[in-house]
Scaffold this motif. Sequence first.
Motif, PDB file in Angstrom:
ATOM      1  N   PHE A 193       0.827  -1.199   0.000  1.00 17.74           N
ATOM      2  CA  PHE A 193       0.000   0.000   0.000  1.00 17.74           C
ATOM      3  C   PHE A 193       0.864   1.253   0.000  1.00 17.74           C
ATOM      4  O   PHE A 193       0.541   2.249  -0.657  1.00 17.74           O
ATOM      5  CB  PHE A 193      -0.918  -0.012   1.212  1.00 17.74           C
ATOM      6  N   ALA A 194       1.991   1.204   0.707  1.00 12.98           N
ATOM      7  CA  ALA A 194       2.900   2.346   0.730  1.00 12.98           C
ATOM      8  C   ALA A 194       3.484   2.609  -0.654  1.00 12.98           C
ATOM      9  O   ALA A 194       3.628   3.765  -1.063  1.00 12.98           O
ATOM     10  CB  ALA A 194       4.018   2.095   1.741  1.00 12.98           C
ATOM     11  N   ASP A 195       3.806   1.536  -1.393  1.00 15.09           N
ATOM     12  CA  ASP A 195       4.336   1.728  -2.749  1.00 15.09           C
ATOM     13  C   ASP A 195       3.279   2.350  -3.663  1.00 15.09           C
ATOM     14  O   ASP A 195       3.594   3.220  -4.490  1.00 15.09           O
ATOM     15  CB  ASP A 195       4.799   0.380  -3.310  1.00 15.09           C
ATOM     16  N   ALA A 196       2.022   1.911  -3.536  1.00  9.61           N
ATOM     17  CA  ALA A 196       0.953   2.490  -4.350  1.00  9.61           C
ATOM     18  C   ALA A 196       0.751   3.967  -4.008  1.00  9.61           C
ATOM     19  O   ALA A 196       0.568   4.808  -4.901  1.00  9.61           O
ATOM     20  CB  ALA A 196      -0.341   1.710  -4.134  1.00  9.61           C
ATOM     21  N   LEU A 197       0.809   4.292  -2.738  1.00 11.04           N
ATOM     22  CA  LEU A 197       0.684   5.693  -2.341  1.00 11.04           C
ATOM     23  C   LEU A 197       1.861   6.521  -2.848  1.00 11.04           C
ATOM     24  O   LEU A 197       1.690   7.677  -3.246  1.00 11.04           O
ATOM     25  CB  LEU A 197       0.602   5.793  -0.817  1.00 11.04           C
ATOM     26  N   SER A 198       3.049   5.929  -2.847  1.00  8.94           N
ATOM     27  CA  SER A 198       4.222   6.650  -3.339  1.00  8.94           C
ATOM     28  C   SER A 198       4.059   7.015  -4.810  1.00  8.94           C
ATOM     29  O   SER A 198       4.435   8.121  -5.236  1.00  8.94           O
ATOM     30  CB  SER A 198       5.485   5.805  -3.141  1.00  8.94           C
ATOM     31  N   TRP A 199       3.491   6.091  -5.599  1.00  7.08           N
ATOM     32  CA  TRP A 199       3.251   6.394  -7.002  1.00  7.08           C
ATOM     33  C   TRP A 199       2.257   7.538  -7.147  1.00  7.08           C
ATOM     34  O   TRP A 199       2.447   8.448  -7.969  1.00  7.08           O
ATOM     35  CB  TRP A 199       2.713   5.153  -7.713  1.00  7.08           C
ATOM     36  N   ALA A 200       1.193   7.530  -6.350  1.00 12.11           N
ATOM     37  CA  ALA A 200       0.204   8.602  -6.401  1.00 12.11           C
ATOM     38  C   ALA A 200       0.818   9.933  -5.967  1.00 12.11           C
ATOM     39  O   ALA A 200       0.522  10.991  -6.539  1.00 12.11           O
ATOM     40  CB  ALA A 200      -0.990   8.255  -5.517  1.00 12.11           C
ATOM     41  N   VAL A 201       1.685   9.885  -4.961  1.00 11.78           N
ATOM     42  CA  VAL A 201       2.337  11.102  -4.485  1.00 11.78           C
ATOM     43  C   VAL A 201       3.255  11.687  -5.553  1.00 11.78           C
ATOM     44  O   VAL A 201       3.323  12.907  -5.747  1.00 11.78           O
ATOM     45  CB  VAL A 201       3.110  10.810  -3.183  1.00 11.78           C
ATOM     46  N   GLU A 202       3.964  10.834  -6.275  1.00  9.53           N
ATOM     47  CA  GLU A 202       4.835  11.322  -7.341  1.00  9.53           C
ATOM     48  C   GLU A 202       4.030  12.029  -8.432  1.00  9.53           C
ATOM     49  O   GLU A 202       4.434  13.085  -8.937  1.00  9.53           O
ATOM     50  CB  GLU A 202       5.628  10.166  -7.930  1.00  9.53           C
ATOM     51  N   ALA A 203       2.896  11.430  -8.806  1.00  7.47           N
ATOM     52  CA  ALA A 203       2.044  12.073  -9.810  1.00  7.47           C
ATOM     53  C   ALA A 203       1.507  13.407  -9.285  1.00  7.47           C
ATOM     54  O   ALA A 203       1.474  14.414 -10.011  1.00  7.47           O
ATOM     55  CB  ALA A 203       0.893  11.143 -10.180  1.00  7.47           C
TER      56      ALA A 203
END
Length: 242
Positions: free
Chosen positions: A138-148
């Motif tokens: 879940f942290a990796d998915a959030l990291s992708w959203a944060v980068e966008a």
Amino acid sequence: MLLTEMAPPPGAQEVAGLRAGARTARRRAFVALCASIALLTTVQVLADRATTREQALPLAVLSLALFAAALPALAVTQYVWGARARRLRRRERELYAVARSGRTRPLSRLAVACGWAATLLLGWTVPRFFRDAALYGFADALSWAVEALSVLSAAAGVLFLLWWARDAVGILARVLRPGGSPGDPWDPGHGTRPREGAALWTGAAVAVAALLGARAHLWEPATGVIYALLTAALVCGVVTDE
């Protein structure tokens, strides 16, 4: 006939109401901004101090929920503020040919932009709390959203700076232009603002700045002090809004 017995000129009462509505919308926008940063900062400071996964997980979820709720709350309150301010300026120009309101607009917009930047920076650290809670996927998915979101935020920031500079130059040119608004002596809100409001806003700003300093590890206050600062920020904002 005494001045106080004369009927107000056409539109004066309407302008007074528009000014009151714009001030109310502005206060609510700043209260939302102050509360969002204070709550998000407090939760993240507590999450930083969590020693176990069981303690970190609820705080990580709460931090994400606060960030997700803060973005629309800030957008809505600031949109209402802007819409009321534009309506007021249009009416002032129709009556007086010069909009008396708006000279402090560049400063207030810059303060709001700094608040947005602080909120976004706090939101971008949310994935780390889920890693601390051992939710790596879940942290990796959030990291992708944060980068966008960071790319979009950077683009929006550049556009804001260009728009802000153009607006500031336009306001400065109008201020230096000869002539001005004759004012509105029938406006019941003009010159009667409580002086306590400035002190309350200062207190809220100091409390939020102290919480941000604790979040940035510039100082390490006790947990009780963190809660006291949060309470001070919220109470000052609510009292000011009233």
